[in-house]
Design a protein around this motif. Structure first.
Motif, PDB file in Angstrom:
ATOM      1  N   ASN A  53      10.216   4.656   4.445  1.00 48.27           N
ATOM      2  CA  ASN A  53      11.292   4.371   2.915  1.00 48.27           C
ATOM      3  C   ASN A  53      12.140   5.482   2.500  1.00 48.27           C
ATOM      4  OD1 ASN A  53      12.654   3.318   1.052  1.00 48.27           O
ATOM      5  ND2 ASN A  53      10.812   3.780  -0.119  1.00 48.27           N
ATOM      6  N   LYS A  54      13.783   5.835   1.650  1.00 49.28           N
ATOM      7  CA  LYS A  54      14.286   7.059   1.229  1.00 49.28           C
ATOM      8  C   LYS A  54      14.477   7.326   2.691  1.00 49.28           C
ATOM      9  CE  LYS A  54      11.574   7.666  -2.503  1.00 49.28           C
ATOM     10  NZ  LYS A  54      10.462   8.458  -3.740  1.00 49.28           N
ATOM     11  N   MET A  55      15.390   6.460   3.626  1.00 47.81           N
ATOM     12  CA  MET A  55      15.639   7.197   4.102  1.00 47.81           C
ATOM     13  C   MET A  55      17.545   7.676   3.651  1.00 47.81           C
ATOM     14  SD  MET A  55      14.585   6.386   7.429  1.00 47.81           S
ATOM     15  CE  MET A  55      15.597   7.125   8.402  1.00 47.81           C
ATOM     16  N   ASP A  56      18.007   7.354   3.057  1.00 49.15           N
ATOM     17  CA  ASP A  56      19.234   7.856   2.694  1.00 49.15           C
ATOM     18  C   ASP A  56      18.692   9.314   2.776  1.00 49.15           C
ATOM     19  OD1 ASP A  56      17.011   6.830   0.575  1.00 49.15           O
ATOM     20  OD2 ASP A  56      18.720   7.539  -0.987  1.00 49.15           O
ATOM     21  N   LEU A  57      17.870   9.307   2.161  1.00 42.95           N
ATOM     22  CA  LEU A  57      17.220  11.592   1.758  1.00 42.95           C
ATOM     23  C   LEU A  57      17.271  11.647   2.512  1.00 42.95           C
ATOM     24  CD1 LEU A  57      15.361  10.924  -1.711  1.00 42.95           C
ATOM     25  CD2 LEU A  57      17.774  11.470  -1.605  1.00 42.95           C
ATOM     26  N   VAL A  58      17.387  11.541   3.756  1.00 42.43           N
ATOM     27  CA  VAL A  58      16.893  12.237   5.185  1.00 42.43           C
ATOM     28  C   VAL A  58      18.342  12.140   5.703  1.00 42.43           C
ATOM     29  CG1 VAL A  58      14.751  12.267   4.842  1.00 42.43           C
ATOM     30  CG2 VAL A  58      15.900  10.603   6.044  1.00 42.43           C
ATOM     31  N   ALA A 117       0.521  -1.003   0.259  1.00 52.12           N
ATOM     32  CA  ALA A 117      -0.290   0.451   0.054  1.00 52.12           C
ATOM     33  C   ALA A 117       0.750   0.947   0.422  1.00 52.12           C
ATOM     34  CB  ALA A 117      -0.695   0.078   1.299  1.00 52.12           C
ATOM     35  N   VAL A 118       0.787   2.293  -1.128  1.00 53.97           N
ATOM     36  CA  VAL A 118       1.770   3.268  -1.005  1.00 53.97           C
ATOM     37  C   VAL A 118       1.293   4.372  -2.079  1.00 53.97           C
ATOM     38  CG1 VAL A 118       3.742   1.151  -2.109  1.00 53.97           C
ATOM     39  CG2 VAL A 118       2.481   2.090  -3.553  1.00 53.97           C
ATOM     40  N   SER A 119       1.934   5.436  -2.299  1.00 51.38           N
ATOM     41  CA  SER A 119       1.867   6.041  -2.591  1.00 51.38           C
ATOM     42  C   SER A 119       2.153   6.470  -3.811  1.00 51.38           C
ATOM     43  CB  SER A 119       1.064   7.211  -2.485  1.00 51.38           C
ATOM     44  OG  SER A 119       0.658   7.766  -0.968  1.00 51.38           O
ATOM     45  N   VAL A 120       1.787   7.246  -5.492  1.00 46.05           N
ATOM     46  CA  VAL A 120       2.267   7.292  -6.260  1.00 46.05           C
ATOM     47  C   VAL A 120       4.260   7.662  -5.464  1.00 46.05           C
ATOM     48  CG1 VAL A 120       2.877   8.106  -8.283  1.00 46.05           C
ATOM     49  CG2 VAL A 120       0.884   7.129  -7.190  1.00 46.05           C
ATOM     50  N   LEU A 132      15.911  -0.739 -10.190  1.00 49.56           N
ATOM     51  CA  LEU A 132      15.168  -2.040  -9.975  1.00 49.56           C
ATOM     52  C   LEU A 132      13.277  -1.905 -10.296  1.00 49.56           C
ATOM     53  CD1 LEU A 132      16.845  -2.252  -6.624  1.00 49.56           C
ATOM     54  CD2 LEU A 132      17.072  -3.416  -8.649  1.00 49.56           C
ATOM     55  N   ALA A 133      12.979  -0.439 -10.713  1.00 48.64           N
ATOM     56  CA  ALA A 133      11.149  -0.830 -10.688  1.00 48.64           C
ATOM     57  C   ALA A 133      10.790  -1.276 -11.639  1.00 48.64           C
ATOM     58  CB  ALA A 133      10.904   0.363 -10.982  1.00 48.64           C
ATOM     59  N   LEU A 134      11.550  -0.953 -12.986  1.00 50.49           N
ATOM     60  CA  LEU A 134      10.994  -2.066 -13.630  1.00 50.49           C
ATOM     61  C   LEU A 134      11.295  -3.265 -14.221  1.00 50.49           C
ATOM     62  CD1 LEU A 134      13.684  -0.439 -16.465  1.00 50.49           C
ATOM     63  CD2 LEU A 134      11.758   0.425 -16.320  1.00 50.49           C
ATOM     64  N   ASP A 142       6.591   6.450  -3.842  1.00 51.82           N
ATOM     65  CA  ASP A 142       6.829   6.203  -2.363  1.00 51.82           C
ATOM     66  C   ASP A 142       8.486   5.291  -2.528  1.00 51.82           C
ATOM     67  OD1 ASP A 142       5.262   7.986  -1.360  1.00 51.82           O
ATOM     68  OD2 ASP A 142       4.222   6.724  -0.289  1.00 51.82           O
ATOM     69  N   GLY A 143       7.741   4.765  -3.825  1.00 51.19           N
ATOM     70  CA  GLY A 143       8.990   3.860  -4.442  1.00 51.19           C
ATOM     71  C   GLY A 143       8.832   2.277  -4.360  1.00 51.19           C
ATOM     72  N   LYS A 144       7.297   1.681  -4.382  1.00 50.48           N
ATOM     73  CA  LYS A 144       7.066   0.771  -3.792  1.00 50.48           C
ATOM     74  C   LYS A 144       7.515  -0.270  -5.385  1.00 50.48           C
ATOM     75  CE  LYS A 144       3.658  -0.169  -6.864  1.00 50.48           C
ATOM     76  NZ  LYS A 144       2.577  -0.924  -7.148  1.00 50.48           N
TER      77      LYS A 144
HETATM   78  N1  LIG Z   1      16.710   8.113  -2.743  1.00 53.92           N
HETATM   79  C1  LIG Z   1      16.000   7.166  -2.789  1.00 53.92           C
HETATM   80  N2  LIG Z   1      14.954   7.457  -3.955  1.00 53.92           N
HETATM   81  C2  LIG Z   1      14.138   6.557  -4.367  1.00 53.92           C
HETATM   82  C3  LIG Z   1      14.267   4.665  -3.024  1.00 53.92           C
HETATM   83  N3  LIG Z   1      13.177   4.288  -4.047  1.00 53.92           N
HETATM   84  C4  LIG Z   1      12.507   4.749  -4.552  1.00 53.92           C
HETATM   85  N4  LIG Z   1      13.172   6.081  -4.623  1.00 53.92           N
HETATM   86  C5  LIG Z   1      13.157   6.443  -6.240  1.00 53.92           C
HETATM   87  O1  LIG Z   1      12.036   7.043  -5.832  1.00 53.92           O
HETATM   88  C6  LIG Z   1      10.788   7.601  -7.400  1.00 53.92           C
HETATM   89  C7  LIG Z   1       9.981   6.380  -7.074  1.00 53.92           C
HETATM   90  O2  LIG Z   1      10.047   5.033  -7.458  1.00 53.92           O
HETATM   91  P1  LIG Z   1       9.118   3.815  -7.684  1.00 53.92           P
HETATM   92  O3  LIG Z   1       9.617   3.103  -7.086  1.00 53.92           O
HETATM   93  O4  LIG Z   1       9.033   4.040  -9.188  1.00 53.92           O
HETATM   94  O5  LIG Z   1       7.440   4.510  -6.678  1.00 53.92           O
HETATM   95  P2  LIG Z   1       5.936   3.842  -7.233  1.00 53.92           P
HETATM   96  O6  LIG Z   1       5.787   4.711  -8.004  1.00 53.92           O
HETATM   97  O7  LIG Z   1       6.090   3.418  -5.230  1.00 53.92           O
HETATM   98  O8  LIG Z   1       6.460   2.409  -7.670  1.00 53.92           O
HETATM   99  C8  LIG Z   1      11.879   6.418  -8.802  1.00 53.92           C
HETATM  100  O9  LIG Z   1      12.845   7.683  -8.942  1.00 53.92           O
HETATM  101  C9  LIG Z   1      12.664   5.747  -6.942  1.00 53.92           C
HETATM  102  O10 LIG Z   1      14.342   5.640  -7.809  1.00 53.92           O
HETATM  103  C10 LIG Z   1      14.815   5.071  -2.078  1.00 53.92           C
HETATM  104  O11 LIG Z   1      14.768   4.462  -0.882  1.00 53.92           O
HETATM  105  N5  LIG Z   1      15.893   6.250  -1.924  1.00 53.92           N
END
Ligand SMILES: Nc1nc2c(ncn2[C@@H]2O[C@H](COP(=O)(O)OP(=O)(O)O)[C@@H](O)[C@H]2O)c(=O)[nH]1
Lengths: 430, 304
Positions: free
Chosen positions: A148-153, A15-18, A58-60, A20-22
């Protein structure tokens, strides 16, 4: 010689929003558990090269249909599979876009666990609350919040803690039996499969080890025996078996049973399968029951124990999620499909809908696509049901439009008297 | 509750139970179902599950094989023997006109050839039989576009699939309602993976075609794929027949099915090899290589 390992099956949904990195997270899970084959990696690598990307996106890997490839968004539920030496996993991969509530409900309906993804930079948004709400409504026993995205904080522990506290606060009123939190970076991999070195302050499970280790044995209802008959197997005069799934509970040879709706009692003569007879059967096994007495039983009847029978009735209350483009019509008759029964029925009253932006209840006379509402239903003939929060297996139904045969709604039966304190707050319109 | 009872279920039992439930639902709710039977490992598992679902009765529907005329002899022999052994009714259908006109992938290209010999033959066969439900052994893990396929997949009266407009499917309540002419494709193996299939074949001792196991075979190499040489093979200029120890991971038509070099001679080794495998099972199917979305396009037209 390869050994056969018995694996437990765990079904989970996302469950995510667009953004978010799913997709990245699922791609990471699949990639790091070596589920992705080389020819698939090669094909994704080629796409990345074409787009001029530096790293493997990896999303691909989880990108499915051509239409959505063009739009760049997931539009429906996709199922993915991977296994580790401990478990086999089925992912119901559902998008978090607002108009796709129906997909999340669909994915959640078969899941033991939901991963709610939160972008650490954004914290708990209304979408996260919506996800938690749907997970609790659909009775998912385990919810794990991946921050998620702990690297960005800067992998900041305080940010993680504050998001966690926010989430615990608002979700405490919801019915989520088991809630956990994990700080991750789907992109870099921290705490997904491998722990990584960036968050020494976190000593809990990684996401994968959490998925591998949580106890799901207790998720089933093994108390209330319910056996809706699917079909009668009658190859010759001497054999009359009732085929079906033990939807909940346990049944044993020699036990007394009662058949609904006739109320006729008998005894289990045998529990039959292709592999031989069983002494007992439990949810969710597919078996064939044979009875001591000649009883007239057909599809739609339900076999239960005399001292533990479900509610039997034509009237019940439910929360429904509307899933069709055609708006819900209070005056229309729909087909209600519940276990192996299908009856015509009608919504008597629409009490309120849940505003998915505020999670408040709102007076309304209609339900639109992706809206949820509390209703009372009357069916043509009695259903044998339990309340969804007691028995997920016999507490749900779907509504089908008789005209075009589409599935238009999913419903969860609520038999508890409506306790005003448990309702979502009323929308005062300000 | 007696204490020596155990309520745990391993993944194969859970998958088996789910598939049996699906198969029984179809028989209970449809007037005239049929089971597509391709002779491959997935079909073998599906037919086995169907036997279990109606035990001690016989299969309450026929097995239908869409024959392109290009299957391997071993497959035909196996098919006939298996149907006989389990007492199933076998229907063999094909696009006779196209076969007579000499349809062959080397002349038409794989897309066109599949379209005529498989998709068209299938749609015609289903229409001729008046079937309102057809079981197929496809799995969601096989290919990207299959990942979104429903277990009960609606087809309009032209047998077409619309991936953007599928019925929502919740819990295990399947909506099998159709109008005349419309039908449902049912995929009882949706949640199985290739490894699950083989583990189950081993557990249940299900017979499969011996082509899944390695032996020395005459092959010719095309685009990096080992194509077995038999009466249907058109050798092209400069192509050389070699003898290679190989096996098949999935079975199709002889001109388009590639073998992989392998020394796997029994099922334990096969599962071991799979678990080490670094390539997906369709890598040697020439048909998927057409374009990035070739499977999805075929499915829209009515391919299984
Ligand atoms: N820095 C960072 N970027 C992330 C992370 N996870 C996802 N992203 C980026 O966030 C964007 C959206 O990710 P995506 O997996 O396509 O999201 P979805 O729409 O939820 O499927 C992409 O540009 C990813 O590379 C993360 O843990 N750290």
């Amino acid at each position: 010689m390869s050994s056969y390992k018995e694996l437990e099956l765990l079904r989970f949904s996302t469950a995510v929003s667009v953004d978010d990195g799913k997709s990245t997270l699922i791609g990471r899970l699949l990639y790091d558990t070596k589920t992705i084959f080389e020819d698939q990696i090669k094909s994704v690598q080629e796409t990345c090269d074409r787009k001029g990307l530096q790293e493997l996106d990896l999303a691909l890997f989880t990108d499915g249909l051509a239409a959505e490839r063009e739009q760049g968004i997931t539009i429906d539920v996709a199922y993915r599979y991977f296994s580790t030496p401990k478990r086999k996993f089925i992912i119901a991969d559902t998008p978090g876009h607002e108009q796709y509530t129906r997909n999340m409900v669909t994915g959640a309906s078969t899941s033991n666990l939901a991963i709610i993804l939160i972008d650490a930079r954004k914290g708990v948004l209304i979408q996260s609350k919506r996800h938690a709400f749907i997970s609790s409504l659909l009775g998912i026993p385990h919810v794990v919040v991946a921050i998620n995205k702990m690297d960005l904080v800067d992998y900041d522990e305080d940010i993680y803690n504050s998001i966690r506290n926010d989430f615990v606060d608002f979700s405490s009123k919801m019915n989520i039996p088991d809630l956990s939190f994990i700080p991750v970076s789907a992109l870099k991999g921290d705490n997904v499969v491998d722990r990584g070195e960036n968050m020494p302050w976190y000593d809990g499970y990684t996401l994968l080890s959490y998925l591998e280790n949580i106890n799901i044995g207790a998720d089933r209802n093994l108390i209330d025996f319910r056996f809706p008959v699917q079909s009668v197997i009658r190859p010759n005069q001497d054999y009359r078996g009732y085929a079906g799934v033990v939807e909940s509970g346990v049944v044993r040879k020699g036990e007394e049973i009662v058949v609904l709706p006739s109320g006729i009692k008998s005894t289990i003569k045998a529990i039959d399968t292709f592999d031989g007879e069983l002494d007992y059967a439990f949810a969710p096994q597919s078996v064939t029951l044979l009875l001591e007495d000649e009883v007239d039983i057909s599809r739609g009847d339900t076999i239960v124990r005399p001292n533990n029978i479900p509610a039997v009735g034509r009237d019940f209350e439910a929360m429904i999620c509307w899933m069709s483009e055609d708006p819900f019509d209070v005056n229309k008759k729909y087909i209600f499909k519940h276990t192996t029964q299908s009856f015509k029925g009608k919504v008597n009253e629409l009490y309120y809908r849940i505003d998915m932006n505020t999670l408040h209840r709102q007076k309304t006379s209609a339900l639109m696509l992706n809206e949820m509402g509390r209703v009372s239903v009357r069916t043509q003939k009695p259903l044998f049901y339990d309340s969804y929060d007691r028995n997920r297996a016999t507490g749900h139904f779907i509504m089908i439009d008789e005209m075009n045969n589409n599935t238009v709604a999913a419903g969860m039966i609520m038999t508890k008297p409506t306790d005003i304190s448990e309702l979502p707050p009323e929308d005062t319109g300000v | 509750m007696s204490t020596n009872e155990c309520y745990e279920m391993d993944h194969l039992s859970a998958l088996e139970s789910e598939s049996i439930h699906i198969i029984r639902e179809v028989v209970a709710e449809f007037k005239n179902p049929v089971m597509l039977y391709s002779v491959g490992k997935d079909s073998c598992v599906m037919a086995h599950l169907a036997r279990k679902a109606f035990f001690p009765g016989k299969l309450p529907f026929a097995l239908m094989h869409i024959d392109t005329g290009y299957k391997f002899q071993e497959m035909y022999d196996f098919r006939d023997q298996y149907a006989k052994d389990i007492g199933a009714r076998l229907i063999v259908d094909s696009n006779k006109q196209a076969i007579k006109d000499g349809a062959h992938p080397s002349k038409l290209g794989t897309d066109k050839c599949c379209g005529l010999l498989k998709t068209q033959a299938l749609l015609d066969g289903l229409e001729k039989g008046g079937y309102d439900a057809a079981f197929g052994g496809a799995r969601r893990d096989e290919e990207k576009s299959r990942a979104k396929e429903r277990i009960f997949s609606f087809r309009d009266d032209f047998g077409q699939w619309d991936p953007k407009n599928q019925r929502p499917e919740l819990w295990h309540l399947y909506n099998g309602r159709v109008n005349d002419g419309e039908s449902i494709r049912v995929f009882p193996l949706s949640n199985w993976t290739e490894v699950d299939i083989w583990q189950y074949i081993r557990k249940e001792r299900i017979p499969v075609v011996s082509m899944y196991f390695a032996k020395k075979r005459d092959v010719v190499e095309r685009k990096g794929v080992l194509i077995p040489v038999d009466k249907n093979t058109h050798l092209e200029e400069g192509e050389e027949v070699r003898e290679v120890e190989c096996r098949f991971r999935s079975l199709g038509c002889s001109p388009c099915t590639g073998a992989v070099p392998s020394e796997v001679r029994n099922i334990d080794d096969l599962i071991e090899e799979l678990q080490q495998a670094r390539n997906s099972e369709r890598e040697n199917r020439v048909i998927d290589m057409g374009s990035d979305s070739s499977m999805e396009d075929k499915k829209k037209e009515g391919y299984f």
